[in-house]
Write an enzyme that holds these catalytic residues in place. Sequence first.
Site, short mmCIF file in Angstrom:
data_model
loop_
_atom_site.label_atom_id
_atom_site.label_comp_id
_atom_site.label_asym_id
_atom_site.label_seq_id
_atom_site.Cartn_x
_atom_site.Cartn_y
_atom_site.Cartn_z
CE LYS A 81 -1.15 1.13 4.89
NZ LYS A 81 -2.44 1.57 5.69
CG ASP A 82 3.33 2.17 2.84
OD1 ASP A 82 2.41 2.96 2.69
OD2 ASP A 82 4.05 1.52 3.89
CB THR A 125 -6.16 8.58 11.23
OG1 THR A 125 -5.63 8.19 10.04
CG2 THR A 125 -7.47 9.72 11.07
CB SER A 127 -4.75 7.89 6.58
OG SER A 127 -5.93 7.35 5.65
CG LEU A 128 -5.62 13.03 3.09
CD1 LEU A 128 -5.38 13.60 1.72
CD2 LEU A 128 -6.14 14.29 4.01
NE ARG A 129 -7.31 3.93 3.34
CZ ARG A 129 -7.32 3.37 4.41
NH1 ARG A 129 -8.46 2.75 4.79
NH2 ARG A 129 -6.71 2.98 5.38
NE ARG A 130 -6.14 3.65 8.24
CZ ARG A 130 -4.91 3.52 8.54
NH1 ARG A 130 -3.89 4.18 9.03
NH2 ARG A 130 -4.78 1.96 8.24
NE ARG A 147 3.74 11.11 8.52
CZ ARG A 147 5.13 11.17 7.77
NH1 ARG A 147 5.53 12.39 7.88
NH2 ARG A 147 5.91 10.29 7.78
CG ASN A 149 7.37 3.49 14.45
OD1 ASN A 149 6.63 3.32 15.51
ND2 ASN A 149 8.68 3.82 14.47
CB THR A 152 5.42 6.55 17.11
OG1 THR A 152 6.69 6.01 17.06
CG2 THR A 152 5.63 7.93 17.50
NE ARG A 153 0.93 5.91 12.40
CZ ARG A 153 0.66 5.71 11.22
NH1 ARG A 153 -0.84 5.37 10.94
NH2 ARG A 153 1.49 5.56 10.32
CB CYS A 240 -0.53 9.15 0.07
SG CYS A 240 0.81 10.33 -0.33
N1 LIG Z 1 1.17 3.76 6.38
C1 LIG Z 1 2.11 3.05 6.96
C2 LIG Z 1 1.58 1.41 6.73
N2 LIG Z 1 1.89 0.95 5.94
C3 LIG Z 1 1.53 -0.60 5.79
C4 LIG Z 1 0.79 -0.59 6.93
C5 LIG Z 1 0.19 -1.78 7.48
C6 LIG Z 1 0.57 -3.16 7.17
C7 LIG Z 1 0.18 -3.40 5.73
O1 LIG Z 1 -0.98 -2.77 5.06
O2 LIG Z 1 0.50 -4.28 5.03
C8 LIG Z 1 0.99 0.53 7.88
C9 LIG Z 1 0.37 1.07 8.99
C10 LIG Z 1 -1.02 1.45 9.08
O3 LIG Z 1 -1.48 1.95 8.13
O4 LIG Z 1 -1.56 1.17 10.30
#
Ligand SMILES: NCc1[nH]cc(CCC(=O)O)c1CC(=O)O
Length: 303
Positions: A81-82, A125, A127-130, A147, A149, A152-153, A240
Amino acid sequence: MTILRIATRKSPLAVWQTEHVASRLRAAHPGLQVELVPLSTRGDEILDRSLAAIGGKGLFLKELEIAMQRGDADCAVHSLKDVPMQLEPGFALAAILARADYADAFVSNHFLHLDELPQGACVGTSSLRRQAQLRALRPDLQLRDLRGNVNTRLAKLDAGDYAAIVLACAGLTRLGFDARIRTRLDAPHWLPAPAQGAITIECRHDDAATQALCGVLDDAATNTCVRAERAMNLALHGSCHVPVAALATLQGERLLLQGLVGSARDGQCVRAQAEAAMTTPEALGITVADALLAQGARALIDG
Ligand SMILES: NCc1[nH]cc(CCC(=O)O)c1CC(=O)O
């Protein structure tokens, strides 16, 4: 080849995912020596600005791609997804592993469900999607950036900065935080990021030896599903910067794709779904993207 060097980001989730790929590769190829090359990326270092503002998800890949170009690493492991819809020239995906749970998780220390949050509660969050899907379901909530990892969140949630946060189930499970999941935010009401839950291995386009070694980990069903999701995202010029969500599932020989485009500002969302033979995932992605555009997705994407 007797040694395979895998570049990875240094976050605990990235290292877990790379160790997972390394052990699967060792099991598939007895005698192969697999080593990790941990690298730090700009996406990990700049935490005070949103990803959209500093140049998007490609930031997490750049340093790893430079290492592969230099010959310091043979391949790199990423959360799919990244990975941008179009790879940098000269690179290819050697494998997409079987997907873990695709869903997002509602995580809170005080509330079991999104519906239980008090009026105006603060949810974290970036994330614009969330954000768009939260606004659609609960327009009263106060959304705040979050933001860093996964660890951290969770620490920021525990510090009391937020009533709840939303994270991917896959990342939580991989890091042993299954017990933190209060509710799975699931389809059809809530959709994940395109390719959420899938791990991929990237390598140089011309490196046939690495592609052959890693290719054995490819999962055909996951590959089909994420191709449909990513084709939809590409057709919408998704990145993103825009709240795009997609989920493809196989139902026997048929592929069902559900898609959503939303507005992080006011929670307006358009949704579409379609199904097709599992042999044409990209065409299905374009069909659903067109159906979203026909409902006005362009105006939401352009803000
Ligand atoms: N944006 C960071 C990211 N990239 C992938 C995951 C989760 C693992 C995955 O989707 O395989 C995450 C953390 C999250 O969104 O909570």
